[in-house]
Design a protein around this motif. Sequence first.
Motif, PDB file in Angstrom:
ATOM      1  N   MET A 217       0.813  -1.199  -0.037  1.00 17.65           N
ATOM      2  CA  MET A 217       0.028  -0.014  -0.033  1.00 17.65           C
ATOM      3  C   MET A 217       0.984   1.206  -0.015  1.00 17.65           C
ATOM      4  O   MET A 217       0.434   2.331  -0.563  1.00 17.65           O
ATOM      5  N   LYS A 218       2.116   1.223   0.685  1.00 23.63           N
ATOM      6  CA  LYS A 218       2.747   2.515   0.979  1.00 23.63           C
ATOM      7  C   LYS A 218       3.885   2.700  -0.124  1.00 23.63           C
ATOM      8  O   LYS A 218       4.807   3.405  -0.120  1.00 23.63           O
ATOM      9  N   THR A 219       4.033   1.661  -1.137  1.00 22.64           N
ATOM     10  CA  THR A 219       5.090   1.721  -2.332  1.00 22.64           C
ATOM     11  C   THR A 219       4.487   2.888  -3.284  1.00 22.64           C
ATOM     12  O   THR A 219       3.401   2.990  -3.273  1.00 22.64           O
ATOM     13  N   ALA A 220       5.247   3.297  -4.250  1.00 22.85           N
ATOM     14  CA  ALA A 220       4.754   4.131  -5.174  1.00 22.85           C
ATOM     15  C   ALA A 220       3.704   3.563  -6.249  1.00 22.85           C
ATOM     16  O   ALA A 220       2.759   4.472  -6.379  1.00 22.85           O
ATOM     17  N   GLY A 221       4.076   2.471  -6.518  1.00 21.01           N
ATOM     18  CA  GLY A 221       3.008   1.676  -7.276  1.00 21.01           C
ATOM     19  C   GLY A 221       1.444   1.547  -6.593  1.00 21.01           C
ATOM     20  O   GLY A 221       0.558   1.856  -7.029  1.00 21.01           O
ATOM     21  N   GLY A 222       1.586   1.211  -5.504  1.00 24.50           N
ATOM     22  CA  GLY A 222       0.411   0.955  -4.461  1.00 24.50           C
ATOM     23  C   GLY A 222      -0.057   2.158  -4.297  1.00 24.50           C
ATOM     24  O   GLY A 222      -1.498   2.318  -4.458  1.00 24.50           O
ATOM     25  N   SER A 223       0.478   3.214  -4.026  1.00 27.64           N
ATOM     26  CA  SER A 223      -0.066   4.631  -3.635  1.00 27.64           C
ATOM     27  C   SER A 223      -0.650   5.142  -4.766  1.00 27.64           C
ATOM     28  O   SER A 223      -1.843   5.903  -4.594  1.00 27.64           O
ATOM     29  N   SER A 224      -0.076   5.246  -5.811  1.00 24.65           N
ATOM     30  CA  SER A 224      -0.638   5.647  -7.308  1.00 24.65           C
ATOM     31  C   SER A 224      -1.879   4.687  -7.539  1.00 24.65           C
ATOM     32  O   SER A 224      -2.943   5.295  -8.214  1.00 24.65           O
TER      33      SER A 224
ATOM     34  N   VAL B 280      12.150  -8.233 -16.992  1.00 27.06           N
ATOM     35  CA  VAL B 280      11.994  -6.960 -17.722  1.00 27.06           C
ATOM     36  C   VAL B 280      12.179  -5.716 -16.680  1.00 27.06           C
ATOM     37  O   VAL B 280      13.153  -5.001 -17.192  1.00 27.06           O
ATOM     38  N   GLY B 281      11.772  -5.573 -15.489  1.00 31.12           N
ATOM     39  CA  GLY B 281      11.943  -4.539 -14.720  1.00 31.12           C
ATOM     40  C   GLY B 281      13.376  -4.382 -14.249  1.00 31.12           C
ATOM     41  O   GLY B 281      14.057  -3.420 -14.341  1.00 31.12           O
ATOM     42  N   THR B 282      14.000  -5.509 -14.064  1.00 30.42           N
ATOM     43  CA  THR B 282      15.633  -5.410 -13.427  1.00 30.42           C
ATOM     44  C   THR B 282      16.279  -5.178 -14.496  1.00 30.42           C
ATOM     45  O   THR B 282      17.207  -4.286 -14.452  1.00 30.42           O
ATOM     46  N   LYS B 283      16.161  -5.680 -15.645  1.00 35.74           N
ATOM     47  CA  LYS B 283      16.995  -5.302 -16.992  1.00 35.74           C
ATOM     48  C   LYS B 283      16.865  -3.823 -17.434  1.00 35.74           C
ATOM     49  O   LYS B 283      17.987  -3.181 -17.694  1.00 35.74           O
ATOM     50  N   GLU B 284      15.691  -3.329 -17.540  1.00 37.43           N
ATOM     51  CA  GLU B 284      15.478  -1.835 -17.720  1.00 37.43           C
ATOM     52  C   GLU B 284      16.120  -1.107 -16.736  1.00 37.43           C
ATOM     53  O   GLU B 284      16.648  -0.172 -17.295  1.00 37.43           O
ATOM     54  N   ASN B 285      15.865  -1.198 -15.538  1.00 39.62           N
ATOM     55  CA  ASN B 285      16.250  -0.282 -14.621  1.00 39.62           C
ATOM     56  C   ASN B 285      17.988  -0.483 -14.281  1.00 39.62           C
ATOM     57  O   ASN B 285      18.542   0.422 -14.050  1.00 39.62           O
ATOM     58  N   ALA B 286      18.352  -1.680 -14.538  1.00 36.87           N
ATOM     59  CA  ALA B 286      19.866  -1.815 -14.423  1.00 36.87           C
ATOM     60  C   ALA B 286      20.723  -0.928 -15.447  1.00 36.87           C
ATOM     61  O   ALA B 286      21.639  -0.184 -15.080  1.00 36.87           O
ATOM     62  N   ALA B 287      19.900  -0.750 -16.561  1.00 38.67           N
ATOM     63  CA  ALA B 287      20.552   0.117 -17.453  1.00 38.67           C
ATOM     64  C   ALA B 287      20.466   1.530 -16.961  1.00 38.67           C
ATOM     65  O   ALA B 287      21.408   2.419 -17.046  1.00 38.67           O
ATOM     66  N   ASP B 288      19.190   1.938 -16.447  1.00 39.78           N
ATOM     67  CA  ASP B 288      19.218   3.418 -15.939  1.00 39.78           C
ATOM     68  C   ASP B 288      20.054   3.928 -14.560  1.00 39.78           C
ATOM     69  O   ASP B 288      20.698   4.778 -14.500  1.00 39.78           O
ATOM     70  N   TYR B 289      20.512   2.579 -14.027  1.00 40.33           N
ATOM     71  CA  TYR B 289      21.624   2.889 -12.797  1.00 40.33           C
ATOM     72  C   TYR B 289      22.858   2.741 -13.030  1.00 40.33           C
ATOM     73  O   TYR B 289      23.628   2.435 -12.195  1.00 40.33           O
ATOM     74  N   ASP B 290      23.375   2.397 -14.428  1.00 38.34           N
ATOM     75  CA  ASP B 290      24.554   2.138 -14.645  1.00 38.34           C
ATOM     76  C   ASP B 290      25.016   0.726 -13.613  1.00 38.34           C
ATOM     77  O   ASP B 290      25.749   0.855 -12.816  1.00 38.34           O
TER      78      ASP B 290
ATOM     79  N   ARG C 180       6.375   9.643 -13.733  1.00 37.63           N
ATOM     80  CA  ARG C 180       7.700   9.353 -13.626  1.00 37.63           C
ATOM     81  C   ARG C 180       7.747   8.190 -12.217  1.00 37.63           C
ATOM     82  O   ARG C 180       8.603   8.447 -11.376  1.00 37.63           O
ATOM     83  N   LEU C 181       6.903   7.191 -12.549  1.00 36.62           N
ATOM     84  CA  LEU C 181       6.971   5.915 -11.610  1.00 36.62           C
ATOM     85  C   LEU C 181       8.159   5.092 -12.077  1.00 36.62           C
ATOM     86  O   LEU C 181       8.521   5.052 -13.495  1.00 36.62           O
ATOM     87  N   GLY C 182       9.108   4.493 -11.437  1.00 37.04           N
ATOM     88  CA  GLY C 182      10.178   3.446 -11.795  1.00 37.04           C
ATOM     89  C   GLY C 182       9.533   2.456 -12.559  1.00 37.04           C
ATOM     90  O   GLY C 182       8.305   2.040 -12.496  1.00 37.04           O
ATOM     91  N   THR C 183      10.346   1.734 -13.293  1.00 35.76           N
ATOM     92  CA  THR C 183       9.793   0.764 -14.287  1.00 35.76           C
ATOM     93  C   THR C 183       8.867  -0.442 -13.420  1.00 35.76           C
ATOM     94  O   THR C 183       7.768  -0.966 -13.932  1.00 35.76           O
ATOM     95  N   ASP C 184       9.451  -1.118 -12.264  1.00 38.56           N
ATOM     96  CA  ASP C 184       8.969  -2.038 -11.718  1.00 38.56           C
ATOM     97  C   ASP C 184       7.545  -1.623 -11.271  1.00 38.56           C
ATOM     98  O   ASP C 184       6.701  -2.478 -11.129  1.00 38.56           O
ATOM     99  N   GLN C 185       7.582  -0.339 -10.340  1.00 36.18           N
ATOM    100  CA  GLN C 185       6.443   0.272 -10.086  1.00 36.18           C
ATOM    101  C   GLN C 185       5.480   0.463 -11.001  1.00 36.18           C
ATOM    102  O   GLN C 185       4.119   0.283 -10.874  1.00 36.18           O
ATOM    103  N   ALA C 186       5.782   0.900 -12.253  1.00 32.76           N
ATOM    104  CA  ALA C 186       4.847   1.526 -13.420  1.00 32.76           C
ATOM    105  C   ALA C 186       4.115   0.107 -13.723  1.00 32.76           C
ATOM    106  O   ALA C 186       2.963   0.273 -14.023  1.00 32.76           O
ATOM    107  N   LEU C 187       4.929  -1.140 -14.088  1.00 31.57           N
ATOM    108  CA  LEU C 187       4.715  -2.333 -14.441  1.00 31.57           C
ATOM    109  C   LEU C 187       3.380  -2.969 -13.395  1.00 31.57           C
ATOM    110  O   LEU C 187       2.418  -3.357 -13.579  1.00 31.57           O
TER     111      LEU C 187
END
Length: 623
Positions: free
Chosen positions: A142-149, A398-408, A331-338
């Motif tokens: 409930m208190k995560t970004a995806g849950g709150s949205s 999917v979430g891990t691979k995409e965000n891995a690129a975002d965070y170098d 601007r939700l993160g990929t895992d939260q957006a999914l």
Amino acid sequence: MSEGGFFYQAFVFLAAAVVSVPIAKRVGLGSVLGYLLAGVVIGPYALGLLGEEGQDVLHFAEFGVVMMLFLVGLELEPDRLWRLRIPILGLGGLQVLLTSAVIASAGWVVGLSVPEALAVGMTLALSSTAIVLQTLQEKGLMKTAGGSSAFSVLLFQDVAVIPMLALFPLLARHPAPAADGHHSATWVDGLPAAAQTAVVLGAVAAIVVGGHYVVKPAFRWIARTKLREIFVAAALLLVIAIALLMSKVGLSPALGTFVAGVVLSGSEYRHELESDVEPFKGLLLGLFFIAVGATIDLRVVTAMPGTVLGIVAALMVSKCLVLLGLARVFRLGTDQALFFGFALAQGGEFAFVLFSFAQQSGVLTPETIAPLVVAVAFSMALTPLVLVAFERVVAPRVGTKENAADYDDDIEGGAPVIIAGYGRFGQIASRLLDAEGIAATVLEADSDQVDLLRRFGRKVYYGDASRVDLLRSAGAAEAKVLVLAVDRPEKTLELARTAKTHFPHLKVIARARGRIDAYDLLEAGVDHVHRETFDTALEVGVDVLRALGRRAYRARRAASSFKRNDEALLRRLAGLHRDDDFVDQVKRANAEAAEVLARDLNRGEDERVDHAWDVDRLVGPAD
């Protein structure tokens, strides 16, 4: 009512829930899907244990949704609700508008008239408050970004039902069916638009003002009776009265009780209200889900399977795409957006209400509504399965691979310590190591948490630490210690097994939620297990002993001896907790541990008293 009357129906519903829900939970599908499947099985189109009165049960069980919104409101302080105003109005408003437009356009393309397409688009834009909130609460999201949205969107959707009901009569193109005598007039029927608005606003204001100046003193007065059943009755009376008031002014009962919950969230009786209403909410929600499952007309499915499945697929895919687009805009993160997109992709319980009203108003014909109702019920039933698939298949890849690129994802390894999880638990361990000048590589699976921590200057890497390649990149082959500080017990156990299998030299220190989780972790080879509340509870015990007059050294010795003996007992019983005679073994072990503890404590009774332990005596407290 079918044969056997009320008691027969109660037996059928309860038996279906008791059998199906534990099975669904055991296989990882969640309680919601268990209730829905139970409804399908006992419904009029399968075993026929529940007759055509399932629709009546559905209307009654919607009160569970009302109670759930009341409890959600109790959890929300007004200042937090104010902080959510942008997601509620922006994210929620755009979701309803865009989804309605997309579905209405698709309906027009397949041959619906413009008014029919608009009615269908608005109805299918709504998601299931009951299923999504239940899932968020079960999974602690409930208190995560995806849950709150997701909560913000659901709240806006509940409000949006009101203008939809007002708009439907203006879209009427077909003769309205004859009234069945069950229509309940509201206080605003026949009033001018300005007067209707005034009545509605007055009702909402009455809830807010009454909550502050009437309900709180009333509960204070009722609490003085010290009769639990009267307090329970008062809590139910409050929820029912607000739901009735909202219905009489043409508003959503769920919205009214939500407002009341927010008003009472700061009350000293908030926790008592929660504990009193929670059992009724759980039972009625379960009844609601069973009734939804029973409304799935298998005859429609067999008559037009392609149409129904096509509607379900089109509905869930189109809503998911719209939600993913909005998640990116906000601007939700990929895992939260999914998660946000997958969680809200179904139709909602208000669709049954709106389709019924659309038929009564002459907007839609029964032939148009029949496959849509079945499709909505199917989409609701599929949601728990979709979220399980997302959690186990999509998110780790999917979430891990995409965000891995975002965070170098070039992790600077070489640190002697790896910390998996950087929430409220992992942060404390990390800060202590920093203070001692010990480097640690920190991994966190929540991209929004990584963003936040990096803004504060913390070097945190995104990724799921259960991936062997990520652990290797983090330097697990050279590190000495792995700290498992993630929040979910099943993920902690998975991490422990992965680490011990591929990096057996690592000393693994893990967080456990309770004793059973600790047993599982010790079986998996974890070196040190720390139960979340164990040390805090020991500190409470020390304070209690001090308050009762024990000297500090005596209280500390008792806590230290208890901890040493309990840790030994924990390791002794690990691996035995699945045995049939586990309870007897625990009783024997507890008795032996109590004797050892008593000997330890009595051993130092004749020793010279060291007042240096009594630190607070130096500042002169009253004994």
